[in-house]
Design an enzyme around this catalytic site. Structure first.
Site, PDB file in Angstrom:
ATOM      1  CE  LYS A 130      -2.258  -0.920   3.812  1.00  0.00           C
ATOM      2  NZ  LYS A 130      -1.958  -2.264   4.333  1.00  0.00           N
ATOM      3  NE  ARG A 163      -5.137  -1.603   9.647  1.00  0.00           N
ATOM      4  CZ  ARG A 163      -4.032  -1.095   9.078  1.00  0.00           C
ATOM      5  NH1 ARG A 163      -4.042   0.085   8.511  1.00  0.00           N
ATOM      6  NH2 ARG A 163      -2.936  -1.788   9.072  1.00  0.00           N
ATOM      7  NE  ARG A 208       7.306  -2.989   6.143  1.00  0.00           N
ATOM      8  CZ  ARG A 208       5.990  -2.766   6.108  1.00  0.00           C
ATOM      9  NH1 ARG A 208       5.409  -2.403   4.978  1.00  0.00           N
ATOM     10  NH2 ARG A 208       5.258  -2.949   7.185  1.00  0.00           N
ATOM     11  NE  ARG A 244       5.595  -0.700  10.376  1.00  0.00           N
ATOM     12  CZ  ARG A 244       4.483  -0.780   9.654  1.00  0.00           C
ATOM     13  NH1 ARG A 244       4.417  -0.205   8.471  1.00  0.00           N
ATOM     14  NH2 ARG A 244       3.450  -1.453  10.090  1.00  0.00           N
ATOM     15  NE  ARG A 247       1.460  -5.159  11.091  1.00  0.00           N
ATOM     16  CZ  ARG A 247       2.698  -5.154  10.610  1.00  0.00           C
ATOM     17  NH1 ARG A 247       3.689  -5.728  11.290  1.00  0.00           N
ATOM     18  NH2 ARG A 247       2.957  -4.579   9.463  1.00  0.00           N
TER      19      ARG A 247
HETATM   20  P1  ADP Z   1       0.332  -2.460   8.044  1.00  0.00           P
HETATM   21  O1  ADP Z   1      -0.721  -2.236   7.010  1.00  0.00           O
HETATM   22  O2  ADP Z   1       1.685  -2.740   7.497  1.00  0.00           O
HETATM   23  O3  ADP Z   1      -0.071  -3.414   9.125  1.00  0.00           O
HETATM   24  P2  ADP Z   1       0.169   0.342   8.961  1.00  0.00           P
HETATM   25  O4  ADP Z   1       1.419   1.113   8.879  1.00  0.00           O
HETATM   26  O5  ADP Z   1      -0.936   0.698   8.035  1.00  0.00           O
HETATM   27  O6  ADP Z   1       0.605  -1.148   8.842  1.00  0.00           O
HETATM   28  O7  ADP Z   1      -0.406   0.394  10.454  1.00  0.00           O
HETATM   29  C1  ADP Z   1       0.398   0.034  11.551  1.00  0.00           C
HETATM   30  C2  ADP Z   1      -0.443  -0.127  12.806  1.00  0.00           C
HETATM   31  O8  ADP Z   1      -1.127   1.119  13.091  1.00  0.00           O
HETATM   32  C3  ADP Z   1      -1.559  -1.156  12.713  1.00  0.00           C
HETATM   33  O9  ADP Z   1      -1.106  -2.467  12.972  1.00  0.00           O
HETATM   34  C4  ADP Z   1      -2.516  -0.635  13.797  1.00  0.00           C
HETATM   35  O10 ADP Z   1      -2.049  -0.964  15.090  1.00  0.00           O
HETATM   36  C5  ADP Z   1      -2.415   0.864  13.651  1.00  0.00           C
HETATM   37  N1  ADP Z   1      -3.462   1.369  12.730  1.00  0.00           N
HETATM   38  C6  ADP Z   1      -3.274   1.874  11.491  1.00  0.00           C
HETATM   39  N2  ADP Z   1      -4.458   2.219  10.926  1.00  0.00           N
HETATM   40  C7  ADP Z   1      -5.421   1.912  11.833  1.00  0.00           C
HETATM   41  C8  ADP Z   1      -6.835   2.012  11.866  1.00  0.00           C
HETATM   42  N3  ADP Z   1      -7.535   2.499  10.822  1.00  0.00           N
HETATM   43  N4  ADP Z   1      -7.500   1.588  12.974  1.00  0.00           N
HETATM   44  C9  ADP Z   1      -6.831   1.121  14.012  1.00  0.00           C
HETATM   45  N5  ADP Z   1      -5.501   0.976  14.066  1.00  0.00           N
HETATM   46  C10 ADP Z   1      -4.789   1.371  12.992  1.00  0.00           C
END
Ligand code: ADP
Ligand code: ZN
Length: 227
Positions: free
Chosen positions: A15, A90, A129, A162, A173
């Site tokens: 993404k 999400r 990564r 990360r 996740r």
């Molecule tokens: P990835 O898609 O690689 O898991 P992101 O960088 O998009 O990671 O998000 C990292 C973390 O941030 C998620 O695992 C979650 O804990 C939090 N997060 C991101 N977006 C949301 C959301 N819309 N609602 C709740 N938590 C979120």
């Protein structure tokens, strides 16, 4: 013409990479909730402190906190031209609040781009990564290594992993994606907004497919406006 996009897909689907390309070509605001939270954590804000407990474990940050952060962000003027929302909504609660708030405004959603990749490939991408601390460029120590180990090709910054890119958090996740985010996808599929893209291909091919979806949307809707 306004262009409001949601980009979806599990962790490691790409993404971030596609978002950067979309942002550049179509000149719309890229809103990544993950990046926003990481920024809050880096600045040690109250929100950052609360969010980090969840993020480290691979859990979703509570909906109230996330929704408030995103709605504030969307009200900023750079979103008037369109936005690319990456990592939100999400959960179904987030999707419902979001839909009700934007449905009668020019900020409602035009396209949902869904990046699909099989699970094995995802694990490999995430565990390998590395990210540049300075400019955010993303590397993979197997498939897209930097020229010099640990150092960014673009800016010379230090590469890091990360805190949630380890097997344990990743497992959670992925589970939260299955349980909480798949229903969001079903919801937008019912509205006929979702375009599935095979994100197991090379970056160039994935980008070509993404561009095609967006360009077709723009071509169809510019014609309508002219008629
Ligand atoms: P990835 O898609 O690689 O898991 P992101 O960088 O998009 O990671 O998000 C990292 C973390 O941030 C998620 O695992 C979650 O804990 C939090 N997060 C991101 N977006 C949301 C959301 N819309 N609602 C709740 N938590 C979120
Ligand atoms: Zn860099």
């Amino acid at each position: 013409m306004k262009l409001n996009i949601l980009i979806m897909g599990p962790a490691g689907a790409g993404k971030g990479t596609m978002s950067e390309l979309i942002e550049k070509k179509y000149n719309i605001a890229h809103i990544s909730t993950g990046d926003m939270f990481r920024n809050e954590i880096k600045n040690n804000t109250q929100l950052g402190q609360r969010a980090s407990e969840y993020i480290k474990q691979g859990l979703l940050v509570p909906d109230e906190l996330t929704i408030e952060m995103v709605l504030n962000r969307l009200s900023q003027p750079d979103c008037d031209n369109g936005y690319l929302l990456d990592g939100f909504p999400r959960s179904l609660i987030q999707a419902n609040v979001f839909d009700t708030k934007v449905i009668e405004t020019p900020k409602d959603v035009n396209l949902v781009i869904n990046l699909t990749v099989d699970k094995e490939a995802l694990i490999d991408r995430i565990v390998n990564r590395r990210i540049c601390r300075k400019c955010g460029a993303v590397y993979n120590i197997n498939t897209l290594p930097p020229k010099q180990e640990g150092i960014c090709d673009e800016c010379g910054g230090e590469l890091y992993q990360r805190a949630d890119d380890n097997r344990e958090s990743l497992e959670r996740r992925m589970q939260s994606y299955e349980v909480e985010t798949t229903p969001v996808l079903t919801h937008y599929k019912r509205l006929n907004l979702v375009h599935d893209i095979n994100a197991s291909q090379t970056i160039e091919k994935v980008w070509a497919d993404v561009e095609k979806v967006i360009d077709e949307y723009l071509a169809q809707n510019t014609q309508k406006e002219e008629m």
